[in-house]
Design an enzyme around this catalytic site. Structure first.
Site, PDB file in Angstrom:
ATOM      1  N   TYR A 234      63.070  -6.011  -0.023  1.00 55.26           N
ATOM      2  CA  TYR A 234      61.983  -5.225  -0.609  1.00 55.26           C
ATOM      3  C   TYR A 234      60.824  -5.292   0.377  1.00 55.26           C
ATOM      4  O   TYR A 234      60.303  -6.366   0.663  1.00 55.26           O
ATOM      5  CB  TYR A 234      61.571  -5.778  -1.981  1.00 55.26           C
ATOM      6  CG  TYR A 234      62.538  -5.435  -3.074  1.00 55.26           C
ATOM      7  CD1 TYR A 234      62.327  -4.324  -3.896  1.00 55.26           C
ATOM      8  CD2 TYR A 234      63.682  -6.203  -3.291  1.00 55.26           C
ATOM      9  CE1 TYR A 234      63.222  -3.991  -4.903  1.00 55.26           C
ATOM     10  CE2 TYR A 234      64.579  -5.873  -4.297  1.00 55.26           C
ATOM     11  CZ  TYR A 234      64.339  -4.767  -5.091  1.00 55.26           C
ATOM     12  OH  TYR A 234      65.233  -4.442  -6.083  1.00 55.26           O
ATOM     13  N   HIS A 266      67.369   2.610  -0.688  1.00 57.42           N
ATOM     14  CA  HIS A 266      67.941   2.627  -2.043  1.00 57.42           C
ATOM     15  C   HIS A 266      66.968   3.213  -3.053  1.00 57.42           C
ATOM     16  O   HIS A 266      67.314   4.099  -3.825  1.00 57.42           O
ATOM     17  CB  HIS A 266      68.339   1.215  -2.447  1.00 57.42           C
ATOM     18  CG  HIS A 266      69.081   1.137  -3.738  1.00 57.42           C
ATOM     19  ND1 HIS A 266      68.449   1.000  -4.957  1.00 57.42           N
ATOM     20  CD2 HIS A 266      70.400   1.215  -4.012  1.00 57.42           C
ATOM     21  CE1 HIS A 266      69.353   0.971  -5.916  1.00 57.42           C
ATOM     22  NE2 HIS A 266      70.542   1.091  -5.378  1.00 57.42           N
ATOM     23  N   HIS A 267      65.743   2.699  -3.084  1.00 57.99           N
ATOM     24  CA  HIS A 267      64.715   3.315  -3.919  1.00 57.99           C
ATOM     25  C   HIS A 267      63.327   2.956  -3.396  1.00 57.99           C
ATOM     26  O   HIS A 267      63.173   2.023  -2.599  1.00 57.99           O
ATOM     27  CB  HIS A 267      64.873   2.962  -5.414  1.00 57.99           C
ATOM     28  CG  HIS A 267      64.574   1.537  -5.770  1.00 57.99           C
ATOM     29  ND1 HIS A 267      65.543   0.612  -6.032  1.00 57.99           N
ATOM     30  CD2 HIS A 267      63.398   0.877  -5.932  1.00 57.99           C
ATOM     31  CE1 HIS A 267      65.001  -0.548  -6.342  1.00 57.99           C
ATOM     32  NE2 HIS A 267      63.688  -0.424  -6.284  1.00 57.99           N
ATOM     33  N   HIS A 337      63.029  -0.467  -1.269  1.00 57.79           N
ATOM     34  CA  HIS A 337      64.199  -1.336  -1.400  1.00 57.79           C
ATOM     35  C   HIS A 337      65.238  -0.861  -0.392  1.00 57.79           C
ATOM     36  O   HIS A 337      65.771   0.238  -0.510  1.00 57.79           O
ATOM     37  CB  HIS A 337      64.750  -1.257  -2.825  1.00 57.79           C
ATOM     38  CG  HIS A 337      66.039  -1.998  -3.009  1.00 57.79           C
ATOM     39  ND1 HIS A 337      66.861  -1.803  -4.104  1.00 57.79           N
ATOM     40  CD2 HIS A 337      66.671  -2.933  -2.252  1.00 57.79           C
ATOM     41  CE1 HIS A 337      67.928  -2.571  -4.002  1.00 57.79           C
ATOM     42  NE2 HIS A 337      67.838  -3.258  -2.884  1.00 57.79           N
ATOM     43  N   HIS A 416      63.081   0.233 -17.980  1.00 52.92           N
ATOM     44  CA  HIS A 416      62.981  -0.969 -17.144  1.00 52.92           C
ATOM     45  C   HIS A 416      63.394  -2.224 -17.898  1.00 52.92           C
ATOM     46  O   HIS A 416      62.901  -2.506 -18.991  1.00 52.92           O
ATOM     47  CB  HIS A 416      61.540  -1.134 -16.646  1.00 52.92           C
ATOM     48  CG  HIS A 416      61.332  -2.365 -15.807  1.00 52.92           C
ATOM     49  ND1 HIS A 416      61.794  -2.470 -14.514  1.00 52.92           N
ATOM     50  CD2 HIS A 416      60.733  -3.553 -16.082  1.00 52.92           C
ATOM     51  CE1 HIS A 416      61.478  -3.649 -14.027  1.00 52.92           C
ATOM     52  NE2 HIS A 416      60.836  -4.334 -14.960  1.00 52.92           N
ATOM     53  N   HIS A 418      65.081  -6.445 -16.632  1.00 51.21           N
ATOM     54  CA  HIS A 418      65.489  -7.261 -15.491  1.00 51.21           C
ATOM     55  C   HIS A 418      67.018  -7.345 -15.457  1.00 51.21           C
ATOM     56  O   HIS A 418      67.693  -6.454 -15.967  1.00 51.21           O
ATOM     57  CB  HIS A 418      64.796  -8.613 -15.539  1.00 51.21           C
ATOM     58  CG  HIS A 418      63.343  -8.530 -15.152  1.00 51.21           C
ATOM     59  ND1 HIS A 418      62.458  -9.576 -15.242  1.00 51.21           N
ATOM     60  CD2 HIS A 418      62.613  -7.502 -14.654  1.00 51.21           C
ATOM     61  CE1 HIS A 418      61.257  -9.206 -14.824  1.00 51.21           C
ATOM     62  NE2 HIS A 418      61.328  -7.947 -14.466  1.00 51.21           N
ATOM     63  N   MET A 491      62.671  -8.248 -19.681  1.00 54.97           N
ATOM     64  CA  MET A 491      61.733  -7.234 -20.137  1.00 54.97           C
ATOM     65  C   MET A 491      62.508  -6.155 -20.882  1.00 54.97           C
ATOM     66  O   MET A 491      63.719  -6.021 -20.712  1.00 54.97           O
ATOM     67  CB  MET A 491      60.981  -6.597 -18.966  1.00 54.97           C
ATOM     68  CG  MET A 491      60.062  -7.529 -18.223  1.00 54.97           C
ATOM     69  SD  MET A 491      59.139  -6.644 -16.930  1.00 54.97           S
ATOM     70  CE  MET A 491      57.994  -7.921 -16.425  1.00 54.97           C
TER      71      MET A 491
END
Length: 585
Positions: A234, A266-267, A337, A416, A418, A491
């Site tokens: 990241y 990737h993003h 990422h 979202h 984890h 989360m």
């Protein structure tokens, strides 16, 4: 090229096939491969406009998938470019990217003849020819860049061995055959080069709004980064708006990918920093580095988010996302990422996101609201669970207080969780009845998060409820997983993008802590092992000491299902609207 007549999709209920029909289909497939054998003839590549969505399947870019979606036909048309065809290819879909219990289209060669068929794999990974051939080969042609395979697949086929294509994330899988195989059953999927790619296959069919003549662009891109030679990185880079930059509306954004790095990026996300700080330090490096200044953790307001396979993101023509001007930070953080499983060395990258913005402000400012669960350890998941459900509420009392009389319009959503998250859904409830799904992802992956435009705008009125439910898998964990900010904590969030912007920035809940304290007392009463409920012991420590037998698991599920909730109905200033404890809807 010879063409082949393909059969239409089969209506439910599904027909049963006799052996004669299966044999007929098998020989039909051999006939199909007369088409494949002719592709040595040179042909032009299919037009890119026919297949607007594109993603590299493998890190080297040897396999490139393009597709289009036909909602009238309820089907997806695929174009697979194979740049270096050897002895065949596997392509398909499965629940979470496994090669067991997968739905596959297979092209294979015995060194003399080539074959194509719809297949499935069992729980041991053994391949079987499907009695119902639903991957329909439409054509094949060779071009200078490689072999193009064109095929079609209906969303739903009524075949129990087939994957149901639905909204949300789809885990695509691929395998490359490097040696000839004499039959489909002879393919050993554990011995081939293989991988997975996540995409949103069913893109919404949205009309692109007209863009204004005074539109400008700004590129927030990495400054010639050398991608680290490790699988996952990241990367964080700080950018700055010009001094005195007035208020503008972002009306569109799109990715900027360095040529050759399409399979590595990737993003990406662009965050705006908190306005309460006058300045932020410059930084260009890994996000997890000890050298990264702590202040960068205050850059969390999402301006743009892109994930592999996504196209440009457009705001509705009546709204734009405000940035610049008074009360808005000049500082932006770009986060990329990089996914580099082949550990390439020395790759330079200047990827990022291009913002399209206008000084002619649209009628409404767009806003972003957090729905779901509060980040708190009172919400926990026992270890060893395959599908544990937690639900967060944005209650009718909160929307009644905080929303304008005409309500708001949700046009996009970013789900979202984890690492334990497996499914996320938000539904709108009105007058105690579920009215509409806002966004749902039954194959959700925490490794593939993007802002998704909704197929239709969702109107939320004062007094409506927004209920967000997350499903978790903790089969690989030996102790409880509590809510929180850490990557091994959990989360359950839906960031909804809407207009007109209101003061309501967070509308979430958690179980009332007093009832959780009663739970720990109950565990003590009925178990030999004592759970310390002393005030000085933290809630995570209390959860970690619970013996997770069936009784304790079931009581916790009941607590989360029926106990009163603590409601967080917060303004952007973190001040709460006057809504606190509520009973569950």
């Amino acid at each position: 090229l010879p063409s082949m007549q393909t059969s239409g999709s089969k209506p439910c209920p599904c027909p049963s096939f006799k052996l004669r029909e299966v044999a007929s289909m098998y020989f039909t497939m051999i006939a199909v491969f007369l088409v494949i054998l002719v592709v040595a003839l040179q042909g032009s590549a299919p037009r890119g406009s026919d297949f607007p969505y594109k993603v590299p399947l493998d890190p080297q870019g040897l396999l490139e998938l393009s597709w289009n979606v036909s909602y009238p036909e309820q089907a997806v048309h695929f174009q697979l470019l194979i740049r270096d065809l050897q002895f065949g290819i596997l392509f398909g879909m499965s629940d979470r990217g496994e090669f067991e219990n997968a739905d596959l289209a297979v092209l294979w060669s015995d060194g003399h003849n080539s074959y194509f068929g719809d297949a499935w794999s069992d729980a041991e990974g053994q391949l079987h020819m499907d009695s119902q051939q639903d991957y329909q080969l439409l054509g094949a042609r060779r071009a200078p860049e490689g072999l193009y395979l064109l095929f079609r697949r209906a969303f739903s086929t009524c075949d129990p061995k087939d994957y149901l294509i639905e909204d949300g994330t789809v885990h695509l899988i691929y395998g490359i055959l490097e040696k000839p195989v004499h039959s489909l059953q002879a393919i050993n999927i554990s011995a081939i080069h293989r991988g997975l790619q996540r995409v949103q296959l069913l893109k919404p069919n949205i009309t692109i709004p007209e863009l204004p003549s005074d539109m400008k662009t700004m590129e927030i891109v990495a400054p010639d980064v050398v991608i680290p030679s490790q699988e996952t990185t990241y990367w964080c880079y700080m950018a700055e708006l010009p001094d005195g930059f007035p208020k503008h509306h972002i009306i569109m954004y799109e990715p900027v990918i360095t040529v050759g790095n399409e399979a590595l990026v990737h993003h990406m996300e662009v965050f705006q920093c908190a306005a309460e700080f006058d300045s932020f330090p410059h930084y260009n490096g890994p996000c997890d580095s000890k050298m990264k200044p702590d202040r960068l953790n205050y850059c969390r307001h999402v301006l743009a988010a892109w994930a592999m396979g996504a196209q440009a993101f457009y705001y509705p023509e009546e709204a734009g996302l405000a940035f610049g001007g008074p009360g808005s930070s000049r500082y932006l953080r770009l986060e990329i990422h990089y996914h580099n499983p082949l550990v390439f060395k020395g790759r330079h990258d200047s990827s990022g996101i291009r913002l399209y913005y206008t000084a002619t402000l649209r009628r409404y400012d767009a806003g972003i609201m957090e729905l779901g669960l509060v980040y708190t350890p009172v919400m926990a998941i026992p270890p060893g669970e395959d599908a544990f459900i937690l639900t967060g509420y944005c209650t009718d009392k909160c929307t009644q207080l905080a929303l304008p009389a005409a309500g708001i319009r949700i046009f996009a959503s970013q789900l979202h969780t984890h690492l334990a998250g497996r499914k996320v859904v938000t539904v709108l409830s009105r007058d105690g009845r579920e009215r509409q799904v806002v966004n749902a992802d039954g194959h959700y992956s925490p490794h593939f998060q993007e802002i998704r435009m909704l197929k239709e705008v969702v109107a939320v009125l004062p007094g409506d409820e927004l209920i967000t439910t997350c499903t978790y898998n903790t089969e690989d964990r030996s102790r409880a997983t509590v809510g929180g900010f850490g990557i091994l904590e959990e989360m359950c969030v839906n960031y909804v993008h809407y207009y007109p912007q209101t003061q309501l920035e967070l509308c979430k809940s958690a179980v009332d802590p007093g009832y959780l304290h009663r739970y720990f007392n109950l565990v003590n009463r009925f178990n030999d092992e004592e759970v310390c409920t002393c005030p000085q012991v933290s809630i995570p420590q209390q959860f970690f000491s619970v013996p997770w037998n069936t009784f304790n698991r079931d009581v916790l599920k009941s607590l989360y299902g029926f106990a009163p909730i603590s409601m967080h109905c917060n303004k952007s200033s973190a001040v709460r609207f006057p809504v606190r404890i509520a009973s569950q809807p």
